[in-house]
Design a protein around this motif. Structure first.
Motif, short mmCIF file in Angstrom:
data_model
loop_
_atom_site.label_atom_id
_atom_site.label_comp_id
_atom_site.label_asym_id
_atom_site.label_seq_id
_atom_site.Cartn_x
_atom_site.Cartn_y
_atom_site.Cartn_z
N THR A 155 -116.42 29.52 0.93
CA THR A 155 -117.21 29.07 2.07
C THR A 155 -117.87 27.73 1.79
O THR A 155 -117.90 26.84 2.64
CB THR A 155 -118.29 30.12 2.41
N LEU A 156 -118.40 27.57 0.58
CA LEU A 156 -119.02 26.30 0.21
C LEU A 156 -117.99 25.18 0.21
O LEU A 156 -118.27 24.06 0.64
CB LEU A 156 -119.68 26.42 -1.17
N SER A 157 -116.78 25.48 -0.27
CA SER A 157 -115.72 24.46 -0.28
C SER A 157 -115.35 24.05 1.14
O SER A 157 -115.13 22.87 1.42
CB SER A 157 -114.48 25.00 -1.00
N PHE A 158 -115.28 25.05 2.03
CA PHE A 158 -114.95 24.74 3.42
C PHE A 158 -116.04 23.88 4.06
O PHE A 158 -115.74 22.90 4.75
CB PHE A 158 -114.78 26.02 4.23
N GLY A 159 -117.30 24.23 3.80
CA GLY A 159 -118.40 23.44 4.36
C GLY A 159 -118.40 22.01 3.86
O GLY A 159 -118.60 21.06 4.62
N LEU A 160 -118.15 21.84 2.55
CA LEU A 160 -118.10 20.50 1.98
C LEU A 160 -116.91 19.72 2.52
O LEU A 160 -117.02 18.52 2.79
CB LEU A 160 -118.03 20.60 0.45
#
Length: 385
Positions: free
Chosen positions: A340-345
């Motif tokens: 999820t963090l990778s997608f947000g970044l």
């Protein structure tokens, strides 16, 4: 009843920002199978050219990113890894090898097969995407033991690759949009209409904020056609690079080199005598120092336009690599939090990439205008002895 169009704008903006994220689903030369199962399964495959094929998720992602930024002889929209089917279209291959060799890139079967043309055999090298000639249908691409580069002969390649095709599409799109915009002025009494109308503010911005301030009222008109062309050409190609088709035109050094050459030639072919005097015999400088500074000034005149080449290439190429690497982290993290963090970044970086697409077109045009302005600037100095 009035319906607000803010939700529609938000949906459109979100969709545009997500376009680069879809690029990871667009396989290039060979389908890159990225899934969670590959994190647990390690295969041992050896490439024909003595290169080891990727054996884990990280290696697969690295190989995919490498293929994503390379030029290609076909467009692949998506692929069925189970059936081994690729959905897209092939581009024509045009080679000069004992005459013209013309055939479809479909014969290569996405780099897996040897293509035959008039008794000649060719194959695409998996690692650099270039076409090499083979001795026979069963021949292989061999590598030089000292250099590590393929030892096979490379025919002169005039093929319409993905980069060339994208340049043609951008040029045609510009021609249609701005021809329609120009015609609308005559039909509507100087008022723009049609699809080209949305680009009118950018045309005025380039004229009023870039050309006139940096070149001057007296000379700016003769450079406007080039400045407008290079701005929208770079902008359209940068936007194409954000689409999920694996297009990386302005991240190609040959394209930015050609643009830099154009700026260099226009600058020096239209320069006045004051420009050349400031290079070879600088006013206001002692004569002894002029001899020392002249080679430095001449070198600077050559280097400055080529800084455009490196700046545009490096920013666009690095943007592709960073964005694809961050998206690849989604397939490496085993927890939903990391993905999820990778997608947000990645989403935030995609929005930044849209800004960079406009910014790099602006910077290339601005610096070109500065070079043109210095070439036609008039100076009046007193001689110093």
């Amino acid at each position: 009843m009035v319906i607000s169009n803010r939700p529609i704008r938000f949906i459109i903006a979100t969709f545009v920002a997500c376009l680069p994220l879809m690029s990871f689903a667009n396989p290039e030369v060979d389908s890159v199978k990225v899934n969670t199962e590959m994190a647990q399964e390690v295969t041992e495959q050896t490439h024909e050219g003595a290169h080891a094929e990727p054996t884990d998720v990280k290696s697969e992602i690295k190989a995919f990113i490498g293929h994503h930024v390379l030029d290609s002889h076909s467009f692949t929209f998506f692929a069925d890894d189970v059936e081994g089917e690729h959905y897209g279209f092939s581009l024509p291959v045009i080679l000069w090898d004992n005459g013209i060799q013309f055939f479809s890139s479909a014969r290569f079967e996405h780099g897996e097969a040897v293509a035959e043309s008039n008794g000649n055999f060719y194959k695409i090298n998996h690692h650099d995407g270039k076409i090499y000639k083979l001795d026979s249908a069963d021949g292989k691409i061999t590598e030089d033991e000292e250099t590590g580069f393929p030892a096979n002969v490379r025919p002169i390649d005039f093929s319409i690759t993905k980069t060339v095709f994208s340049v043609m599409i951008a040029s045609l799109l510009m021609f249609l949009l701005f021809t329609g915009l120009a015609k609308s002025y005559g039909k509507n009494g100087g008022i723009a209409s049609g699809a080209g109308r949305m680009f009118e503010p950018l045309v005025l911005f380039i004229r009023d904020e870039i050309a006139i301030p940096n070149i001057g009222e007296k000379h700016y008109k003769k450079y406007m056609s080039y400045l407008l062309t290079v701005f929208f050409f770079v902008l359209f190609l940068n936007i194409f690079g954000l689409m999920p088709f694996g297009i990386n035109v302005t991240g190609n050094l040959t394209i930015t080199f050609a643009l830099a050459i154009m700026t260099f030639l226009i600058t020096n072919l239209t320069a006045n005598k004051n420009y050349w005097s400031h290079i070879f015999w600088m006013p206001g400088v002692p004569k002894v120092m002029r001899i020392v500074l002249a080679p430095i000034e001449l070198l600077g005149a050559v280097i400055k336009p080529f800084s455009l080449m490196i700046r545009l290439y490096a920013n666009i190429f690095a943007g592709h690599i960073v964005l694809m690497s961050i998206i690849g982290l989604m397939f490496i993290f085993k927890s939903w939090i990391g993905s999820t963090l990778s997608f947000g970044l990645s989403f935030a970086l995609s929005i930044l990439e849209i800004l960079v697409a406009f910014l790099q077109a602006y910077i290339f045009t601005l610096l070109s205008a500065l070079y043109f302005g210095s070439a036609v600037e008039e100076h009046h100095h007193e001689e110093v002895h």
